[in-house]
Design an enzyme around this catalytic site. Structure first.
Site, PDB file in Angstrom:
ATOM      1  N   ASP A   1      24.028 -15.086  10.642  1.00  0.00           N
ATOM      2  CA  ASP A   1      23.985 -14.090  12.371  1.00  0.00           C
ATOM      3  C   ASP A   1      23.647 -15.135  13.285  1.00  0.00           C
ATOM      4  OD1 ASP A   1      22.799 -12.317  13.473  1.00  0.00           O
ATOM      5  OD2 ASP A   1      20.809 -12.465  13.382  1.00  0.00           O
TER       6      ASP A   1
ATOM      7  N   GLU B   1      22.958 -17.879   1.473  1.00  0.00           N
ATOM      8  CA  GLU B   1      21.997 -17.515   2.442  1.00  0.00           C
ATOM      9  C   GLU B   1      22.317 -16.040   2.114  1.00  0.00           C
ATOM     10  OE1 GLU B   1      19.691 -17.445   4.144  1.00  0.00           O
ATOM     11  OE2 GLU B   1      20.161 -18.041   5.809  1.00  0.00           O
ATOM     12  N   ASP B   2      21.073 -15.431   2.417  1.00  0.00           N
ATOM     13  CA  ASP B   2      21.733 -14.402   2.335  1.00  0.00           C
ATOM     14  C   ASP B   2      22.862 -13.248   3.911  1.00  0.00           C
ATOM     15  OD1 ASP B   2      19.164 -14.094   4.905  1.00  0.00           O
ATOM     16  OD2 ASP B   2      17.956 -12.662   4.335  1.00  0.00           O
TER      17      ASP B   2
ATOM     18  N   ARG C   1      13.374  -5.203   0.513  1.00  0.00           N
ATOM     19  CA  ARG C   1      13.836  -6.730  -0.745  1.00  0.00           C
ATOM     20  C   ARG C   1      14.576  -6.173  -1.679  1.00  0.00           C
ATOM     21  NH1 ARG C   1      13.533 -11.494   2.567  1.00  0.00           N
ATOM     22  NH2 ARG C   1      11.736 -11.744   3.493  1.00  0.00           N
TER      23      ARG C   1
HETATM   24  P1  IMP Z   1      20.394 -17.281  11.854  1.00  0.00           P
HETATM   25  O1  IMP Z   1      19.433 -17.856  11.874  1.00  0.00           O
HETATM   26  O2  IMP Z   1      20.338 -16.152  13.236  1.00  0.00           O
HETATM   27  O3  IMP Z   1      21.604 -17.266  11.353  1.00  0.00           O
HETATM   28  O4  IMP Z   1      19.781 -15.890  11.122  1.00  0.00           O
HETATM   29  C1  IMP Z   1      19.692 -15.935   9.436  1.00  0.00           C
HETATM   30  C2  IMP Z   1      18.927 -15.135   8.899  1.00  0.00           C
HETATM   31  O5  IMP Z   1      17.911 -14.043  10.134  1.00  0.00           O
HETATM   32  C3  IMP Z   1      18.543 -13.930   7.855  1.00  0.00           C
HETATM   33  O6  IMP Z   1      18.240 -15.305   7.083  1.00  0.00           O
HETATM   34  C4  IMP Z   1      17.507 -13.286   7.453  1.00  0.00           C
HETATM   35  O7  IMP Z   1      16.572 -13.860   6.799  1.00  0.00           O
HETATM   36  C5  IMP Z   1      17.219 -12.635   9.364  1.00  0.00           C
HETATM   37  N1  IMP Z   1      18.333 -11.652   9.781  1.00  0.00           N
HETATM   38  C6  IMP Z   1      19.644 -11.698  10.650  1.00  0.00           C
HETATM   39  N2  IMP Z   1      20.155 -10.880  11.213  1.00  0.00           N
HETATM   40  C7  IMP Z   1      18.790  -9.816   9.342  1.00  0.00           C
HETATM   41  C8  IMP Z   1      19.257  -8.219   9.091  1.00  0.00           C
HETATM   42  O8  IMP Z   1      20.306  -7.829   9.500  1.00  0.00           O
HETATM   43  N3  IMP Z   1      18.752  -8.225   8.346  1.00  0.00           N
HETATM   44  C9  IMP Z   1      17.452  -8.946   7.690  1.00  0.00           C
HETATM   45  N4  IMP Z   1      17.045  -9.901   8.010  1.00  0.00           N
HETATM   46  C10 IMP Z   1      18.456 -10.451   8.840  1.00  0.00           C
END
Ligand code: IMP
Length: 189
Positions: free
Chosen positions: A113, A109-110, A175
């Site tokens: 969050d 995963e990138d 990206r």
């Molecule tokens: P989560 O479900 O909130 O953990 O979010 C994961 C996804 O939110 C990541 O795979 C990103 O695509 C996006 N995301 C969360 N924070 C950022 C950020 O600071 N920059 C870009 N994308 C983000």
């Protein structure tokens, strides 16, 4: 027939944004994580499951630092709305191409969050009965967690700031930026 028009935010050139992680820092750290994975899976085969689109660049660099038998697969999820990230709903929009039953998988995963995306994917992958499952994330923002989840491999833990580059987007842009930069206006705010 009704048509919805999407407002595209104005383009802010990436080179005006502050660098959080340089190209050199990123590649040094990915080599370390690749070496760790190589050690952990010595003599085994692994499937790297990349989460499109954000993890594509990380997976491509990480995979080349892993020296065990490895294959790739990709899933795609849609989370949140466009641009802003607030609804919390996660939906699978592209499933695995091949069976992962009985395989060692690493979800790549990138950024971890709130944890909603990886919690969703973790549960989904477990339904396919892999032999083992771990998570590798390029970035971790532990202060934003809503659902409890930890990655097994984390390249960098960062503070609560919206970042772009190295696969990560804002409204699908940036990206292609070769380092990680801070968005001047935080879309989370
Ligand atoms: P989560 O479900 O909130 O953990 O979010 C994961 C996804 O939110 C990541 O795979 C990103 O695509 C996006 N995301 C969360 N924070 C950022 C950020 O600071 N920059 C870009 N994308 C983000």
């Amino acid at each position: 027939m009704t048509q919805t028009t999407q407002q595209t935010p104005p383009y802010i050139p990436a080179d005006t944004m502050e660098v959080l992680l340089s190209h050199e820092q990123i590649h040094k750290r990915i080599a370390e994580i690749g070496a760790q994975i190589t050690k952990d899976y010595a003599g085994e085969s692994i499937v790297l499951v990349g989460v499109l689109k954000g993890a594509a660049i990380f997976l491509s660099d990480l995979a080349r630092q892993i020296k065990v038998d490895a294959t790739f697969d990709f899933v795609a999820v849609s989370s949140y709305g466009k641009g802003t990230r607030s609804s919390g709903a996660v939906k699978l929009i592209k499933d695995l191409d091949n069976s992962i039953e009985g395989k060692n998988i690493i979800i790549v995963e990138d950024i971890l969050d709130t944890g909603l995306t990886l919690n969703f994917l973790r549960k989904l992958m477990l339904q396919h009965h892999p032999k083992t499952m771990r998570i590798a994330t390029f970035l971790d923002k532990p202060s934003r967690r809503i659902q409890q989840i930890e990655a097994d491999y984390v390249c960098f833990s960062i503070p609560n700031h919206f970042v772009i580059g190295y696969g990560m987007d804002y409204a699908e842009r940036y990206r292609n930026v070769d380092d990680v930069r801070l968005m001047p206006e935080d879309p989370h705010a």
